[in-house]
Write an enzyme that holds these catalytic residues in place. Structure first.
Site, mmCIF file in Angstrom:
data_model
loop_
_atom_site.group_PDB
_atom_site.id
_atom_site.type_symbol
_atom_site.label_atom_id
_atom_site.label_comp_id
_atom_site.label_asym_id
_atom_site.label_seq_id
_atom_site.Cartn_x
_atom_site.Cartn_y
_atom_site.Cartn_z
ATOM 1 N N TYR A 98 -106.111 -46.784 36.996
ATOM 2 C CA TYR A 98 -106.410 -45.787 35.968
ATOM 3 C C TYR A 98 -107.885 -45.429 36.053
ATOM 4 O O TYR A 98 -108.765 -46.291 35.912
ATOM 5 C CB TYR A 98 -106.104 -46.287 34.561
ATOM 6 C CG TYR A 98 -106.625 -45.327 33.507
ATOM 7 C CD1 TYR A 98 -106.004 -44.096 33.296
ATOM 8 C CD2 TYR A 98 -107.777 -45.618 32.774
ATOM 9 C CE1 TYR A 98 -106.496 -43.193 32.380
ATOM 10 C CE2 TYR A 98 -108.279 -44.718 31.848
ATOM 11 C CZ TYR A 98 -107.640 -43.513 31.651
ATOM 12 O OH TYR A 98 -108.132 -42.609 30.740
ATOM 13 N N ALA B 262 -113.665 -57.829 44.439
ATOM 14 C CA ALA B 262 -112.372 -57.827 43.762
ATOM 15 C C ALA B 262 -112.416 -58.706 42.513
ATOM 16 O O ALA B 262 -113.047 -59.760 42.493
ATOM 17 C CB ALA B 262 -111.281 -58.321 44.707
ATOM 18 N N ASP C 21 -86.722 -12.649 21.371
ATOM 19 C CA ASP C 21 -85.761 -13.601 21.937
ATOM 20 C C ASP C 21 -85.091 -13.071 23.202
ATOM 21 O O ASP C 21 -84.089 -13.613 23.646
ATOM 22 C CB ASP C 21 -84.712 -14.007 20.903
ATOM 23 C CG ASP C 21 -83.949 -12.830 20.312
ATOM 24 O OD1 ASP C 21 -84.117 -11.704 20.819
ATOM 25 O OD2 ASP C 21 -83.203 -13.031 19.335
ATOM 26 N N ASN D 1 -80.952 -17.684 21.247
ATOM 27 C CA ASN D 1 -80.726 -17.887 19.819
ATOM 28 C C ASN D 1 -80.414 -19.332 19.455
ATOM 29 O O ASN D 1 -80.222 -19.643 18.282
ATOM 30 C CB ASN D 1 -79.566 -16.999 19.353
ATOM 31 C CG ASN D 1 -79.882 -15.525 19.514
ATOM 32 O OD1 ASN D 1 -80.741 -14.987 18.831
ATOM 33 N ND2 ASN D 1 -79.197 -14.871 20.434
ATOM 34 N N ARG E 90 -80.283 -20.871 14.104
ATOM 35 C CA ARG E 90 -79.455 -21.624 15.052
ATOM 36 C C ARG E 90 -80.291 -22.578 15.911
ATOM 37 O O ARG E 90 -79.758 -23.495 16.523
ATOM 38 C CB ARG E 90 -78.667 -20.670 15.937
ATOM 39 C CG ARG E 90 -77.528 -19.958 15.193
ATOM 40 C CD ARG E 90 -76.920 -18.847 16.029
ATOM 41 N NE ARG E 90 -76.443 -19.322 17.317
ATOM 42 C CZ ARG E 90 -76.108 -18.507 18.322
ATOM 43 N NH1 ARG E 90 -76.232 -17.192 18.186
ATOM 44 N NH2 ARG E 90 -75.660 -19.007 19.462
ATOM 45 N N SER F 154 -110.077 -54.628 44.503
ATOM 46 C CA SER F 154 -108.903 -54.642 43.634
ATOM 47 C C SER F 154 -109.197 -55.330 42.308
ATOM 48 O O SER F 154 -109.998 -56.275 42.233
ATOM 49 C CB SER F 154 -107.752 -55.368 44.334
ATOM 50 O OG SER F 154 -107.374 -54.680 45.492
#
Length: 444
Positions: free
Chosen positions: A346, A403, A103, A224, A20, A385
């Protein structure tokens, strides 16, 4: 582990394919709280039982690996729950055994303890029962004169038996020798043609007292299908949220906070709405996790502020009083005490020293297409930056990166580094270009 003279073994039935679920993955490996649901049951069972044995199906190497170091036996043919239990009879030992189901992952240690205590209190067999809002197709526990006499499966039950509210959860506990004897006598004369473990209840009742231990439906309901998996996840998340708040954590919007089972939040942590904690996260006291942040495999130090909309990936350690702002992603980063990366940045495979400020749009270029390389940034630096730091590269303490610079060579301590094209100014040329473009637009 329970402290009794009688040795106890948990037999976990996990051979089911879970058709299922509509998945190639064994049902027991579907995840709750960001880990396979069978591991929840194993960890709980280990609090109560001396040993754990898992019954797996054929060709389930992933499942066998997931349950290591616990012993496994293979049910080569899926002929029912009694047949699966009997497969493990040589590993029952000489004390008591409890049969559990992979389960049913949310059974608590308290319920397992009450089950074993009922057995130790003189019951020939103890079993778990529940009274679900919708009994549906659960087997019914039949009582006569206040004592459990048998269990009837829904498909074999008559209309009167289907009206019984007390339903079988499947879990039961008895002496190993008794179980071996009962299992040998189980037949398959039923609607499914299977060997039902529930048939041993009538055998036990004929020899002694069978005691039903009741527990809430949310704890005992089986998984299930994908729908039931989602329901179990909701139950687990509610437990984890309550546990966190009772431990001194503020959840501003509990229903929108999602935990892994190993999430560790110390007292006085504050979590704003819509935060996701993946596996392996520790957050120290006084930290603030702001809205819409995603954390996984990381540690956040005391007094740190993460987010909103921050992503901390595995291997990241944010020391005390650090700031990680909106749309910042850190992967395998050591962010030193008081360091800040507040905007659109990042940092991957990097070390950032104490009190360093990383400007908006900064990127550590850590991957050359074949290998990962590390960037080391010293203490008290100012990274301007839109700086691009091409690893491997080291920036000494107290340096300033202008920057818009692309840095490809090491920068000494205290230095000012530029890595950008020289600015050129052409008087009036900008206005000329704008006028030319405007004329073209007007001409179509």
């Amino acid at each position: 582990m329970t402290n009794t003279a009688r040795h106890t073994t948990a037999i976990i039935l996990a051979a089911g394919l879970g058709t299922r679920m509509k998945s190639r993955l064994p049902k027991a490996l579907h995840r709750l709280g960001n880990r396979p649901m069978i591991t929840h049951l194993i960890d709980t069972a280990r609090e109560i039982f001396d040993d754990v044995v898992v019954v797996v199906g054929p060709d389930m190497p992933e499942l066998e690996k997931a349950v290591q170091p616990y012993r496994t036996v293979v049910q080569t043919e899926r002929l029912g729950t009694a047949h699966a239990t009997n497969t493990a009879k040589d590993l029952f030992g000489d004390g008591d055994i409890a049969v559990l189901y992979a389960d049913n992952p949310l059974i608590t240690a308290d319920t397992m303890r009450r089950l074993t205590e009922a057995r130790q209190g003189g019951a020939s067999l103890a079993l778990l029962g529940m009274r679900p809002a919708d009994p549906g197709r659960y087997g019914r526990i039949v009582e006569e004169q206040g004592r459990v006499s048998r269990i009837v499966e829904y498909k074999d039950a008559n209309e009167q038996e289907r009206e019984i509210a007390l339903c079988n959860a499947g879990v039961m506990c008895a002496g190993a020798a008794d179980f071996r004897r009962w299992l040998a006598a189980v037949g398959n004369d039923n609607a499914q043609g299977e060997y039902y473990l529930t048939d041993v209840v009538a055998m036990a009742a004929s020899e002694g007292r069978v005691q039903c231990v009741e527990a809430p439906e949310t704890e005992l309901a089986g998984v299930n299908s994908r729908v039931e998996l989602a329901q179990a996840e909701a139950t687990l998340q509610q437990r984890l949220r309550i546990s966190a708040m009772e431990g001194g954590v503020t959840l501003v919007s509990p229903e929108t906070t999602f935990f892994s089972t190993d999430t560790c939040l110390e007292p006085d942590v504050v979590v704003e709405p819509n935060v996701f904690f993946g596996p392996g996260v520790t957050v120290r006291s006084g930290a603030l996790i702001r809205a819409f942040s995603h954390l996984e495999g990381c540690t956040v130090g005391e007094g740190a502020m993460i987010g909103p909309y921050a992503r901390l990936r595995p291997g990241t350690i944010c020391a005390a009083d650090t700031h990680v702002g909106n749309f910042v992603e850190l992967k395998n980063v050591d962010l030193g005490p008081g360091a800040k990366a507040n905007h659109l940045t990042y940092l991957g495979d990097a070390s950032v020293g104490a009190q360093t400020n990383v400007g908006a749009g900064t990127v550590t270029c850590n991957y050359d297409g074949y290998f990962k390389h590390r960037t080391t940034i010293g203490a008290r630096n100012f990274i301007g930056s839109d700086a691009i730091l091409v690893a491997p590269v080291t920036i000494g303490d107290d340096a300033l990166i202008a920057a818009g610079s692309t840095i490809t060579e090491d920068v000494p301590a205290g230095a000012l580094a530029f890595g950008r094209a020289r600015q050129t100014i052409k008087p009036d040329r900008g206005l000329e270009i704008k006028q030319t473009l405007k004329a073209k637009k007007e001409q179509g």
